[in-house]
Structure formats: C-alpha cells, structure tokens
Design an enzyme around this catalytic site. Structure first.
Site, PDB file in Angstrom:
ATOM      1  N   GLU A  74     -34.848 -36.668  63.878  1.00 49.36           N
ATOM      2  CA  GLU A  74     -34.334 -35.325  63.626  1.00 49.36           C
ATOM      3  C   GLU A  74     -35.114 -34.245  64.387  1.00 49.36           C
ATOM      4  OE1 GLU A  74     -32.554 -36.134  59.153  1.00 49.36           O
ATOM      5  OE2 GLU A  74     -34.448 -35.058  59.364  1.00 49.36           O
ATOM      6  N   GLU A 112     -28.124 -41.880  59.585  1.00 45.61           N
ATOM      7  CA  GLU A 112     -28.684 -41.922  58.232  1.00 45.61           C
ATOM      8  C   GLU A 112     -27.612 -41.498  57.237  1.00 45.61           C
ATOM      9  OE1 GLU A 112     -32.128 -39.548  57.507  1.00 45.61           O
ATOM     10  OE2 GLU A 112     -33.099 -40.067  59.386  1.00 45.61           O
TER      11      GLU A 112
END
Length: 980
Positions: free
Chosen positions: A470, A564
């Site tokens: 991220e 995810e």
C-alpha cells in the site's frame, strides 16, 4: 582434512543478557567460556531464534501468546535497548588442512552484532535481511574446539507503542531495515524485543582454494516449450596466493521412480582464476556447448500440473587440489509472464504460456517470535496447497521469506509474491503520520534487497517482486529496484512467429543469468500496475463480515485483481481453551443497537487478541445469530465455523464466477496467524484448521460446480487448459425431514477451457411451498462412467429468513457407518475411511452417484477413482467390499478393517461432520489440549445426504509414546465419538 560443505550450528547455544555478563567477548572466547549454573546468567538459547523466544523457552517470561501474558513482559520502549541486547555462545570443531578455508556464515541477524572467535573480533553490520560470511580460516583452531560468542543488538529504532495501539506503533521501526509488524498491528500485539536475535541459520562452511558464490539459473524456451536452454552464471573467488586452473562442472539430474536418478546433462569447462581475485563466470551457450533439453518436464503451479524439479549441481575442481566447492539447487523449468489485462484492468499471469486465475492468500510469517522450522513450513505450505490455492503474498511488513519456505512452495506449487520492507502505515501515513522516506539508510535497504534477490531467485515458485504494501518505496530506492530488477529482453513478452520469446543469441543478447534477476516483473507497490485500482488508491479490502450473496454482485469490487480482501475466522473452541485462561472462554455479549442490528461485545482477552465480530451493525446483521443465540463457547465456535465456511466459500466462488470477465485474481487477507489471534485465518497458530479452510478447498477446485448466490444460476468453473465435455450436473434439494422436494439432472454439457459457464437457473425455491431452510447438493460428473468431478454442498434459507430451524435439527439421530483402516509407517499414521449416511433413501436410483470419485487433487490426497457405483448395492457386505477395494490402492493387506456404526432411526442429512485427532489420555482436565496437530484431512466439515458416502484420508505424525485417537463430531452428533 575436513570434508567440504556446510555444517549448521544448531545445538549447544547459551544466551545471557549483556548487562548481566561482566566479561568481554575476548574473555568469553579464550579464558572464561560461560556455563550454566545456579548463579549463572546463562540459559539454553534458541538459535536460530530470538531473544524473546529464548526467554519463553526457559520460562523466564510467560508465553506472550497466551491470554494477556504479553502485557506482563517489559517492552523495549520502557526497558531500553540494553535490556534485549544479548550474548549468544557456542562451540564448534574444525579440522582444516593447510589449503582449506573456513567461513562462518550468518544467514540473518537482527539487527547488528559483534562476533568473537577464539578472542578475535568481527563485526556484523546493520540490517535484518542481509547475509554475513566471515572468513575465519586464520583464527580458528585447525584441529580442535573453537569458542564463538555473538553480542546481538536490537534494531536502532524500536519505537514505542501508543496507548491507542495502531498499525506499526509509533512507526519508528520503519527507520530501520527490519520487520514492521513488531510494533503491533490490528491483527497482532507488539513483539516486546522487536525480534532481536540470531533469527536465521548459522553455519560453518569449508572449501578448498576456490569458492562458489550465488549461482544464477535461468531457463529460456523455444519451439512452443518443446526445447529449453539452461543458463547459468556463478561468481568464483580464488582465496589462494596463486593463479588456479579449475574444472567447473555442472550436472543436471531428474529423479525417477525407485530413488533412481537420470543424468540429463554433465558438462565441464576449464577456467583460470587470478590469485586472490573474484570473477563472474557464465557457462557458454554455443553451437558446441549447450545445456539444452528436449521436451523437458515443466514446473506448474498447484492445480495446473506437476511440480517437476531438476537437481542442478555445480562443482569446481582445482588442479593439484581436487574438489574445492560444490553447490546444488532444485530447479524448475517454467516461464512466468505478466501484463495488465485489457478486458478487466487486472494483472494477468501466465505460466508456460497458460493464463492462471489467481486464488491465494496473504502471508505474514509462520511465527511472530521467528521460531521458524522446516517442519512448520512444510505444514504451512501444504495447508495452502490443500486449499487449492496457487499464490501466497509475502506482505511487506513481514519477512523476506527463507529458502525453506520457498523450497516447500516449489514442492507444492505455490507461486510467491515477495514484497520488500515498505508498508504505507509505517512509511507515509497513519497516526501519528509516519516518515514517507522509508528507512533512514537507503543504501542499506538496497544492499539487503539485492542480497535477498540472490538468496531466492533460483526458486521456480517466486513469481514477482513488489516494492511495498500500500505504498511505493522512496523515489531513489524505487528507481534502483526498477533498474536492478528490469526484465531481460527474452522475458519482455516480445514474441516471434513461432510464439517463442526469442530465437536465440544471434542478436548478441547478454546472457539472462548475468542479470540480478531479469525473469520476473517488479511492481512498485501492492495497489499499483494492475492491482486494486492500479494507481495507488486504497481500493483493497474490505476485511469484515459480508452477506454471502454480495460477493457475486457486480458492484462488490470494481477492479480486476484484489490483493487483500478479508473476513472473519475464529478458531475452534479447543484452541480458545488452549490459548486463554477461563475468563477468556466467555463468548461475546450480543447487544441490540438502536438501528435494530446486533453489536458483539467481546471480553477483554478476545479484544486483545484482535477478535473481529460476525456482525457489522448498520450494514450486515450478525451471522452467528442467524443460527440462534449461542449458549456457551462450544456452541459459539461451532456456529462460527458454519459462518466461516459460508463466508470464505462464497468469497472465492463469487470471484471465480467472474473469472476473466471481471477479475484476474484475488488474495485473501489473510491465511493464517503468526500468533494466537482471532481474526482472518484458515488455520490457527496451533495448526488446527477452521471450517473456512474447507470452504476454500471446495471453492478453489480446478473444476468446480457452484451456485451463484445472487442469481441462483448453477455454474461450472473450468480453470484447466482442457475442454470439459460429456459432463452432467445432478442437483438435489433436501429438507429437514429427510425428503427430497427437488431433483434435476442436466446432461450433455460442455465447458471450454479456462471458463466459467452459467448452466441453468435453480427453480427451487421459486417452486410452490419451499422449505424455509434446506440443503442443496450439486454434483458434476462424467456421463460415461458417473465419475464425480466436483461435489458441492450448501445449506440455505429463504430470502429474509434465518437458520434457526437448524437448532432443533441437532436432535435428529441420523445413522452413520464408518469403515476405517490404519496404515502406520514409523511415526506417520494414515487413516483411510469411508463414511456413509445409512438413513433410508427416497426411491430414486439417480440419487446415488456417491462413491465414484475422480482424481482431482494432488497425489498426497486420498482420491478414489474407478470405484463401482453404489447405485443399486447398499447392503453391508457390499460396503465392506467396496472399502477393501479402496484400501488395496494403498496396501496389499485387507485385515484390520474397523467398522463403526452410529445408530439412529431418523432420516436426513448428516450435517457438518468433522474429525479430530487426539492423544489418548486417562484423565482429561478442563482446558487441557489433547489434540495432535497438525493433521491433514482430505476433507472435513462435510455433510452427507441419505445414502451418500465419502472417502476421507487423515494423515498425521504421532509424538513418541503417544497413542492417537480419532474422533468424530457433527451438528447431529454432540460429543466426541471415537472412531479409532
């Protein structure tokens, strides 16, 4: 003279806190070696391992994973770094000749260390992910005992834990090149020593004058994968004071049946190396000398084919000395390609030219205290293969995983996404806002990154490198990684007219094995370039409970590949009791809030262990309450397993329903827990599976029949490269009275390769008088011989309803017959079973495609094929004969067959059956954990309709002196029924 090669230093280690040792490293390794004693600070050490792992092993501190005990252990933020600065000490023998050399190798240390050998000091510089090799030839005793002491220092910036907790604590750990989860996350409590220690392998390594360093193996394919070249480059270091003439040999073998090996290639090259110099040598690819293979056995990911591996051995012989060094590695011939798919916008992977739909999970590490082992890795990775997964993502806040991890991924066919040590929470956002510039020492980061690439690059399972989680690395690091990991032209998807990547080396291309890697893509971050929105927006997730049908809806997730997405995953009650004191056995309070939803309020221990509720007040009603209010811990955890199964099966089936039309892949957050956490897992830290494990196993079958929960259309999924033809679907609905109100077969079906096809709409429950709760059994089978390709079982309720009618259904007494046979080899037990629901069936011969299973899983699973149908033969003698036929696949013996019957007079579905394995104990205390773990089940948490039977295989290792006991429980079967 010592034999060349590696000797691991794994035993005899002692440890002591540095502030309690009043001796120098020189004294410890000369005149005053340590010993244990009543007043001695020295204790047995865990090496490889960490300081905290050693303290736990010696019971100096309590188990931080039990209850709230972690709160009683002093955190490094309060104690200071000196408190977790430790000495480690051991001894080793050496027998060197005059021309031999000895290296002392540390494969990883956290975070820096001073090494003393026989009074001489060496320094291991900073960095958790770098190898250290010390030439200690001149300071070891060539014939006798050597004393080794290592003073290990914690990370420079261990940070502190804010009162509110959070992702990565105060983010200070991000200033170091180290694991970032150790300050705590929303799924783990802080690790008090920040993983300080000699956490990976320590060894001594003997060579002659010339040493082989970091060979690089690369395969390139031609003629549509019918020919392959093996490229090899290695570094060679001559540590002698004279020019050496060498014979450099490479041998490639493949293992045949019966422990026989076939030598595919054996080549020798003459090499001259100047005195005290280091050279890079590439085996030539010329008309006269080629490592060329015709029709090689290819390495395929799980579900696509076999994981064929060749043993590559490189040796160097020095003229006048003999064999100086040897290096070996298992290598798989395979090609990985990747690009952004134009149809979906998601990243698409191809293996050996075949597109692969990614279904896998996120991985942190095996154990939060870095108690890593081959045995643990073996269970971990086999579990992922058992779930039919094909990729594991090594998350950036965790480890650069170890070669042993990759070995088992090679063996079981799990592709690996390996991230470097950057996470958005610690590198640019969070509360407090973290430093966006990554670690303080960018050169150290790159040194560790390059060393990690060299350590792992020869593993066929390694699929791609990713800069961070991220977040992307700082600009200079990102640029360096892009440059270092750029693809060789042979791997840049430039195809010729034959569909090959290149025509050869006439174009003057640099040999691909001379690259640092050159065969795999580098992606700058987990949300970029075909993952999530591809632009770095936080478009992964969600991570909470969902309505199962939502996974199938078009608006559930907008992008082609979700790196995810998560859900619940509480373990079974036995794990709660084993990891918490009695006050932790209290189930959540169910509190009704103003909007009519239920809020779960967990006890403080569950909250500390990061429990994620089965409700999302305001969006998703509590899914456990659908089954009625749970009475106690056992009831709560059993109902949670029902939800786990539904949640994760629906998640994967929803993604697979849109294979290639909307999605290219999905990775579930997360597959397991590196501590005794209560969220996001398919098996717990003790290695017992949740029911979600088997929901995934079903949903991710290479060939699968499923129900679209949003449209109620039956779908067939074919992820293989072969067309599926002459198949049929049997759909049967069963009610709580044991009758079958709906039965249909759909024949003459075919499914193209790598497609999901919608077949027909289920008319039930649109029919008259549908039952409020019912079971659906789908079977996909070949019409020619009734071999079953896929079996899928659902429990469903009408729209707006619930499952509360299943509560009185628990009183149903459904008869079962279990035929079992035990095979024992050493400490390994294999239990082969045939489990049958013997309640009366309706008068329909078509409802008996029960035992005719086809082989759809790996060789290690228990798959029964070409077994005659039980369509018309249901008497006891036939059942025993059938099971004996099954057993003969594994042994010539047929005696020792045990038949266990559970009597009952009711007709119906034997619901949610699950086995477990225990050590036989005379007196069982409350909370005592008698389970034998891990256990590999071919299936568990399964249900059987009237007359139906399933083969089950159970495999486990039994500790010395323990007698195992196999038990069965189920929704209709309270208590533990002993089967063996």
């Amino acid at each position: 003279m010592a034999g060349i090669g590696k000797t691991k230093l794994v035993s005899g280690w002692l440890a002591a806190r540095s502030t309690e040792v009043n001796l120098t490293g020189t004294q410890l390794t000369t005149t005053n070696p340590p010993s244990k004693g009543p007043r001695s600070p020295w204790i047995d050490a865990e090496v490889p391992g960490t300081v905290l792992g050693t303290l736990v092993k010696n019971k100096v501190v309590p188990d931080p994973f039990y209850g709230l005990e972690n709160e009683t252990i002093i955190d490094i933020a309060h104690s200071g770094r000196e408190y977790y600065t430790f000495w480690f000490f051991t001894t080793f023998q050496s027998e060197l000749s005059g021309s031999q050399h000895l290296d002392l190798n540390f494969r990883a240390v956290n975070y820096s260390a001073e090494v003393y050998i026989n009074g001489h000091k060496k320094v291991l510089p900073k960095g958790m992910f770098r190898r250290h090799s010390l030439d200690v030839t001149d300071i070891v005793h060539p014939e006798g005992q050597n004393l080794l002491a290592v003073l290990v220092h914690p990370p420079d910036h261990p940070g502190s834990i804010p009162s509110q907790g959070g992702q990565g604590g105060d983010h200070e750990i991000g200033k170091d090149v180290a694991t970032q989860y150790v300050e705590g996350w929303d799924w783990i409590a802080p690790i008090r020593d920040r993983n300080t220690g000699i956490w990976d392998e320590v060894s001594i390594y003997v060579t002659g004058p010339v040493k082989i360093i970091d060979p690089h193996l690369v395969s390139t394919f031609f003629d549509n994968y019918k020919r392959v070249y093996l490229h090899a480059t290695t570094e060679l270091i001559n540590r002698s004071a004279w020019v050496v003439d060498c014979s450099l040999n490479i041998q490639v073998t493949t293992e045949l049946e019966g422990n026989m090996c076939l030598v595919e290639h054996l080549q020798t090259q003459r090499v001259s190396i100047p005195a005290e110099s280091r050279v890079q040598y590439t085996f030539p690819q010329s008309a006269n000398w080629q490592l060329f293979f015709y029709k090689p056995n290819l390495w395929w990911p799980n579900g696509m084919g076999k994981q064929s591996l060749y043993n590559v051995v490189i040796t160097v012989d020095v003229k006048g000395y003999g064999e100086s060094d040897s290096w070996g590695h298992l290598f798989g011939f395979r090609k990985i390609e990747s690009h952004i798919d134009s149809a979906t916008g998601g990243r698409l992977f191809k293996i050996n030219g075949e597109p692969i739909f990614i279904r896998g999970g996120n991985w942190i590490l095996s154990d939060g205290l870095l108690r890593l082992s081959k045995k643990r890795y073996s269970a971990d990775i086999k579990f992922h293969a058992d779930m039919n997964f094909n990729m594991i993502r090594c998350w950036g806040g965790g480890l650069a995983e170890r070669p042993e991890f990759y070995y088992y991924c090679d063996l079981y066919g799990l592709l690996v996404w390996q991230e470097f040590w950057i996470t958005g929470d610690v590198d640019g956002r969070g509360d407090p806002v973290s430093n966006p510039d990554g670690p303080l020492d960018h050169d150290l980061f790159m040194l560790c990154a390059r060393d990690t690439v060299k350590l792992l690059r020869n593993h066929p399972s390694l699929a791609l490198w990713v800069g961070g989680n991220e977040q992307i690395p700082p600009e200079d690091i990102n640029t360096a990684l892009k440059n270092d990991l750029k693809l060789h032209p042979l791997f840049q998807n430039v195809l010729n007219e034959n569909g090959d990547s290149a025509t050869g080396f006439s174009q003057g291309l640099k040999d691909p094995s001379q690259y640092l890697d050159g065969t795999r893509i580098y992606i700058q971050g987990s949300l970029w370039e075909g993952f999530a929105d591809g632009k770095g927006g936080f478009t992964d997730g969600p991570y909470e409970i969902q309505y199962p049908e939502d996974f199938f809806k078009d608006d559930y997730y907008k992008y082609g590949f979700n790196p995810e997405v998560g859900s619940v995953g509480i373990p079974v009650a036995a794990t709660i009791r084993a990891t918490m004191p009695p006050e932790g056995w209290q189930i959540p309070l169910f509190k009704k809030v103003s909007n009519g939803y239920i809020e779960e309020v967990p006890n403080p221990i569950w909250e500390y262990h990061k429990y994620i509720p089965y409700s999302k007040p305001g969006k998703v009603h509590d899914q456990i309450q659908l089954y009625g209010s749970p009475k106690d811990l056992d009831d709560f955890c059993l109902k949670a397993q029902l939800v786990n199964y539904i949640q994760y099966k629906a998640l994967l089936e929803g993604w697979t329903s849109r294979m290639w039309t909307k999605y290219t892949g999905v990775l579930i957050w997360k597959t397991q827990n590196p501590w005794t956490g209560l969220r996001g897992q398919f098996y717990d830290h003790l290695l017992d599976q949740t029911a979600g494990f088997y929901g995934c196993r079903s949903a991710a079958e290479p060939i699968h029949v499923q129900l679209n929960l949003a449209t109620y259309f039956i779908e067939i999924v074919n992820t293989t490269s072969e067309e599926l033809s002459n198949v049929a679907i049997e759909a049967s609905v069963w009610d709580l009275e044991g009758t079958c109100p709906y039965y249909k077969t759909f024949e003459k079906l075919s499914v193209p390769p790598k497609k999901t096809v919608s077949i027909v709409e289920m008319k039930y429950p649109k029919s008259k008088n549908p039952k409020p709760v019912y079971f659906l059994l789908l079977k996909l089978y070949y019409t020619s011989d009734n071999r079953i390709l896929s079996r899928n079982f659902y429990w469903l309720h009408l729209s707006g309803g619930d499952y509360k009618l299943l509560e009185p259904y628990r009183m149903k007494k459904i008869p079962l017959k279990i035929m079992s046979k035990i095979f024992i080899k050493g400490s390994t037990y294999e239990v082969h079973m045939h489990v049958q629901n013997t309640s009366k069936k309706p008068d329909s011969k078509a409802l008996t495609l029960t035992n005719n299973f086809t082989s759809t899983h790996s060789d290690s699973d228990f798959d029964v094929f070409s077994v005659e149908s039980t369509r018309e033969k249901t008497d006891d003698s036939h059942g025993i004969g059938l099971f004996q036929k099954i057993c003969r696949r594994f042994s010539k013996e047929t005696d020792g067959l045990k038949v266990t019957e559970m009597n009952g007079s009711d007709v119906g579905v034997a619901f949610f059956l699950h086995f477990s394995v225990h050590a036989s104990v005379t007196h069982h205390k409350e909370g005592e954990d008698s389970r034998i773990l891990p256990v590999h089940y071919s299936d568990n948490y399964f249900s059987l309709v009237p007359g139906e039977g399933l083969p089950i295989k159970i495999t486990f290792e039994v500790p010395p002196g323990v007698t195992p006991r196999v038990t069965l429980q189920g929704w209709n079967y309270p208590g533990a029924h002993s089967i063996y």
